[in-house]
Write an enzyme that holds these catalytic residues in place. Sequence first.
Site, PDB file in Angstrom:
ATOM      1  N   GLY A 238       0.790  -1.364   0.046  1.00 52.96           N
ATOM      2  CA  GLY A 238       0.039  -0.085  -0.013  1.00 52.96           C
ATOM      3  C   GLY A 238       0.889   1.371   0.034  1.00 52.96           C
ATOM      4  N   ASN A 239       1.886   1.181   0.718  1.00 53.67           N
ATOM      5  CA  ASN A 239       2.876   2.374   0.870  1.00 53.67           C
ATOM      6  C   ASN A 239       3.387   2.902  -0.373  1.00 53.67           C
ATOM      7  OD1 ASN A 239       4.617   0.435   1.087  1.00 53.67           O
ATOM      8  ND2 ASN A 239       6.148   1.686   1.740  1.00 53.67           N
TER       9      ASN A 239
ATOM     10  N   LYS B 176      -3.391  -9.688  -1.458  1.00 56.11           N
ATOM     11  CA  LYS B 176      -2.664  -9.393  -2.912  1.00 56.11           C
ATOM     12  C   LYS B 176      -1.287 -10.085  -3.204  1.00 56.11           C
ATOM     13  CE  LYS B 176       1.033  -6.384  -2.089  1.00 56.11           C
ATOM     14  NZ  LYS B 176       0.896  -6.122  -0.481  1.00 56.11           N
TER      15      LYS B 176
ATOM     16  N   LYS C  23       2.895 -12.598   3.360  1.00 62.66           N
ATOM     17  CA  LYS C  23       3.822 -12.304   2.501  1.00 62.66           C
ATOM     18  C   LYS C  23       4.905 -13.464   2.552  1.00 62.66           C
ATOM     19  CE  LYS C  23       3.572  -7.342   3.457  1.00 62.66           C
ATOM     20  NZ  LYS C  23       2.716  -7.053   2.359  1.00 62.66           N
TER      21      LYS C  23
ATOM     22  N   LYS D  17     -11.587 -10.123   6.512  1.00 62.73           N
ATOM     23  CA  LYS D  17     -10.978  -8.931   6.113  1.00 62.73           C
ATOM     24  C   LYS D  17     -11.858  -7.731   6.387  1.00 62.73           C
ATOM     25  CE  LYS D  17      -8.090  -6.490   3.390  1.00 62.73           C
ATOM     26  NZ  LYS D  17      -6.739  -6.043   3.591  1.00 62.73           N
TER      27      LYS D  17
HETATM   28  P1  ADP Z   1       1.790  -3.854   2.636  1.00 62.24           P
HETATM   29  O1  ADP Z   1       0.868  -2.726   2.595  1.00 62.24           O
HETATM   30  O2  ADP Z   1       2.928  -3.696   2.191  1.00 62.24           O
HETATM   31  O3  ADP Z   1       1.083  -5.232   2.288  1.00 62.24           O
HETATM   32  P2  ADP Z   1       1.308  -4.532   5.492  1.00 62.24           P
HETATM   33  O4  ADP Z   1       1.086  -3.692   6.465  1.00 62.24           O
HETATM   34  O5  ADP Z   1       0.174  -5.444   5.065  1.00 62.24           O
HETATM   35  O6  ADP Z   1       1.899  -3.888   4.193  1.00 62.24           O
HETATM   36  O7  ADP Z   1       2.582  -5.385   5.991  1.00 62.24           O
HETATM   37  C1  ADP Z   1       3.698  -4.802   6.411  1.00 62.24           C
HETATM   38  C2  ADP Z   1       3.493  -4.969   7.933  1.00 62.24           C
HETATM   39  O8  ADP Z   1       3.754  -6.156   8.590  1.00 62.24           O
HETATM   40  C3  ADP Z   1       4.883  -4.129   8.539  1.00 62.24           C
HETATM   41  O9  ADP Z   1       4.948  -2.988   8.510  1.00 62.24           O
HETATM   42  C4  ADP Z   1       4.751  -4.436  10.058  1.00 62.24           C
HETATM   43  O10 ADP Z   1       4.188  -3.843  10.814  1.00 62.24           O
HETATM   44  C5  ADP Z   1       3.993  -5.758   9.897  1.00 62.24           C
HETATM   45  N1  ADP Z   1       4.706  -7.099  10.461  1.00 62.24           N
HETATM   46  C6  ADP Z   1       3.967  -8.106  11.058  1.00 62.24           C
HETATM   47  N2  ADP Z   1       4.694  -9.125  11.417  1.00 62.24           N
HETATM   48  C7  ADP Z   1       6.029  -8.714  11.009  1.00 62.24           C
HETATM   49  C8  ADP Z   1       7.292  -9.302  11.185  1.00 62.24           C
HETATM   50  N3  ADP Z   1       7.545 -10.588  11.869  1.00 62.24           N
HETATM   51  N4  ADP Z   1       8.418  -8.791  10.739  1.00 62.24           N
HETATM   52  C9  ADP Z   1       8.194  -7.500  10.159  1.00 62.24           C
HETATM   53  N5  ADP Z   1       7.065  -6.895   9.936  1.00 62.24           N
HETATM   54  C10 ADP Z   1       5.848  -7.338  10.608  1.00 62.24           C
HETATM   55 MG    MG Z   2      -0.782  -6.119   3.258  1.00 60.18          MG
END
Ligand code: ADP
Ligand code: MG
Length: 321
Positions: A9-10, A221, A283, A132
């Site tokens: 998203g960022n 996604k 991820k 979700k």
């Molecule tokens: P995106 O929009 O890129 O999908 P998300 O917010 O869904 O972003 O996922 C990224 C976030 O996952 C990070 O900012 C962090 O807050 C979170 N996160 C959860 N578990 C972990 C982990 N084990 N290591 C790093 N980040 C983590």
């Molecule tokens: Mg995400």
Amino acid sequence: MKLLVALGGNAIKQANEKGTTLEQFINCKKTATFLAKVVKKMGPQDRLVITHGNGPQVGNLAVQNDVAKENIPPQDLDILGAMTQGQIGYMLQQMMDNQLRDLGAKVPVIAVVNRVRVSRDDPEFRGENASKPVGNFLTEDEMKQVKAKHPEYIFKKVKPGDGKVWRRVVPSPDPAENVEADAIKKLVDAGVVVIASGGGGIPVVLDPDGHLRGVEAVIDKDLAGEKLAEVVGADTLLVLTDVEKAKLNFGKPGEKALDKITVSEAKKYLQEGHFLAGSMGPKVKACLRFMDWGGERAIITSLDKVIEALDGKTGTQIVKG
Ligand code: ADP
Ligand code: MG
């Protein structure tokens, strides 16, 4: 290298931004600057395929639909997904094209409106399993008002306490099949930079009459992006988010950033619960599915580290073993 990049998203809207047109174009331009450099370095056999999230955009569009609902009928969630695919696809396409022009690289870029089939039998469609959250935070009263109009909606309390702590939740089913797979593969093979499966793809199910029909759901996604990686025969999956590396004991004592890890190590850490559901969890899961399918390597890192991560110098690199 055949590279599938999944943008978080960022890459399109920072958390602290309102999401104006200008803000989003500035973010997309930054994203495109990095990705165009990747394309510029590619040889004739190399390929880049892009997918992206749509969380903030589809959330805002749902709010717009809600605010205007007395005058204009709100659209269903599959339509909102398609609309934001078009929106973000256009922004990325425009910025990628401009950056490539600046670098003197004549590479066509195209965003496709892309459906992803899910199964009606997915557990996420059963009872209260939907996971979700979408749309506005509501008070209990507001929630009951919407529920009266839409008895089929599921609401969950997503925060402790009172006030605006309720949100609608929709199923987040597993992606079963990328519907436009063959056409996308042809475009990629022809050397086109393809943007596809945006927001996890438009969720559709196959009805008994053999027709596809949109459903109220949101596909993750990263998991849908992994399916796309299989479709195009990618060797590298690059998941770009807002952290440079995945961590063990995230936000806890003993927090540790992960560099190079094997598939079996990553599986163990996932089982131990180090990666949170709905963010890092999918991820890592996507990376592991990709490696189990036959991918060469999967990387999780932040946008500004793209080049270093592809050179193996940073990010969490998941390798065979
Ligand atoms: P995106 O929009 O890129 O999908 P998300 O917010 O869904 O972003 O996922 C990224 C976030 O996952 C990070 O900012 C962090 O807050 C979170 N996160 C959860 N578990 C972990 C982990 N084990 N290591 C790093 N980040 C983590
Ligand atoms: Mg995400």
